[in-house]
Design a protein around this motif. Structure first.
Motif, PDB file in Angstrom:
ATOM      1  N   THR A  16       0.823  -1.207   0.000  1.00 13.03           N
ATOM      2  CA  THR A  16       0.000   0.000   0.000  1.00 13.03           C
ATOM      3  C   THR A  16       0.862   1.264   0.000  1.00 13.03           C
ATOM      4  O   THR A  16       0.576   2.212  -0.739  1.00 13.03           O
ATOM      5  N   ALA A  17       1.921   1.268   0.798  1.00 15.72           N
ATOM      6  CA  ALA A  17       2.796   2.443   0.874  1.00 15.72           C
ATOM      7  C   ALA A  17       3.521   2.679  -0.455  1.00 15.72           C
ATOM      8  O   ALA A  17       3.577   3.818  -0.943  1.00 15.72           O
ATOM      9  N   VAL A  18       4.049   1.618  -1.050  1.00 17.17           N
ATOM     10  CA  VAL A  18       4.782   1.768  -2.309  1.00 17.17           C
ATOM     11  C   VAL A  18       3.838   2.178  -3.436  1.00 17.17           C
ATOM     12  O   VAL A  18       4.173   3.044  -4.257  1.00 17.17           O
ATOM     13  N   SER A  44       8.203  -3.394  -9.600  1.00 18.07           N
ATOM     14  CA  SER A  44       8.582  -4.777  -9.305  1.00 18.07           C
ATOM     15  C   SER A  44       8.583  -5.033  -7.798  1.00 18.07           C
ATOM     16  O   SER A  44       8.347  -6.165  -7.358  1.00 18.07           O
ATOM     17  N   LEU A  45       8.820  -3.990  -7.006  1.00 14.59           N
ATOM     18  CA  LEU A  45       8.674  -4.139  -5.558  1.00 14.59           C
ATOM     19  C   LEU A  45       7.212  -4.388  -5.196  1.00 14.59           C
ATOM     20  O   LEU A  45       6.921  -5.145  -4.261  1.00 14.59           O
ATOM     21  N   LEU A  46       6.303  -3.771  -5.953  1.00 17.61           N
ATOM     22  CA  LEU A  46       4.876  -4.065  -5.751  1.00 17.61           C
ATOM     23  C   LEU A  46       4.611  -5.543  -5.993  1.00 17.61           C
ATOM     24  O   LEU A  46       3.864  -6.183  -5.256  1.00 17.61           O
ATOM     25  N   PHE A  47       5.219  -6.083  -7.047  1.00 15.46           N
ATOM     26  CA  PHE A  47       5.089  -7.515  -7.334  1.00 15.46           C
ATOM     27  C   PHE A  47       5.575  -8.339  -6.153  1.00 15.46           C
ATOM     28  O   PHE A  47       4.901  -9.272  -5.713  1.00 15.46           O
ATOM     29  N   LEU A  48       6.737  -8.002  -5.622  1.00 18.37           N
ATOM     30  CA  LEU A  48       7.312  -8.766  -4.514  1.00 18.37           C
ATOM     31  C   LEU A  48       6.421  -8.728  -3.278  1.00 18.37           C
ATOM     32  O   LEU A  48       6.150  -9.770  -2.666  1.00 18.37           O
ATOM     33  N   PHE A  49       5.940  -7.541  -2.928  1.00 16.87           N
ATOM     34  CA  PHE A  49       5.105  -7.424  -1.735  1.00 16.87           C
ATOM     35  C   PHE A  49       3.755  -8.117  -1.919  1.00 16.87           C
ATOM     36  O   PHE A  49       3.260  -8.773  -0.999  1.00 16.87           O
TER      37      PHE A  49
END
Length: 121
Positions: A16-18, A44-49
């Motif tokens: 949510t923050a990203v 891609s960090l959204l993908f990871l989280f």
């Protein structure tokens, strides 16, 4: 090691923050080539989280995590990247593939270590 519930909650919080920060700085991320690549990495960090959240949710429900979680998390990350810039979609996909490889390597290493400990006792 973190419990499934706390890991699920933290990954949803980070997602949510990203996502919020990516929406806020959408114009800045699309302003230059370097920032566009950075936008793909952020997506891609959204993908990871999201992948971590889905995996923990499935584990808490007793469902086996498979390629469905990867596809759903990747689709959401690519859609978010597409709202920033078209090039972000490509870089997001490439960075996500690298992150997925590293997560798989880490998971394999952790599982082999836990199996070795269980065989010793």
């Amino acid at each position: 090691m973190a419990s499934t519930g706390s890991s699920m909650l933290l990954s949803l919080l980070f997602f949510t923050a990203v996502l919020s920060l990516e929406v806020i700085y959408r114009g800045k991320l699309a302003s230059s080539e370097l920032f566009t690549i950075l936008g793909g990495f952020v997506s891609s960090l959204l993908f990871l989280f999201l992948f971590t959240f889905i995996g923990n949710f499935q584990e808490s429900c007793g469902i086996k995590t498979g390629w469905g979680a990867v596809v759903v998390a990747e689709a959401v990350a690519l859609i978010a990247a597409g709202t920033v810039h078209r090039v972000c979609v490509t870089t997001c996909f490439l960075f996500s593939a690298g992150l997925l490889y590293e997560v798989n390597k880490l998971s394999t290493m952790t599982l082999s270590r836990s199996e070795t400990k269980s065989k010793r006792y």
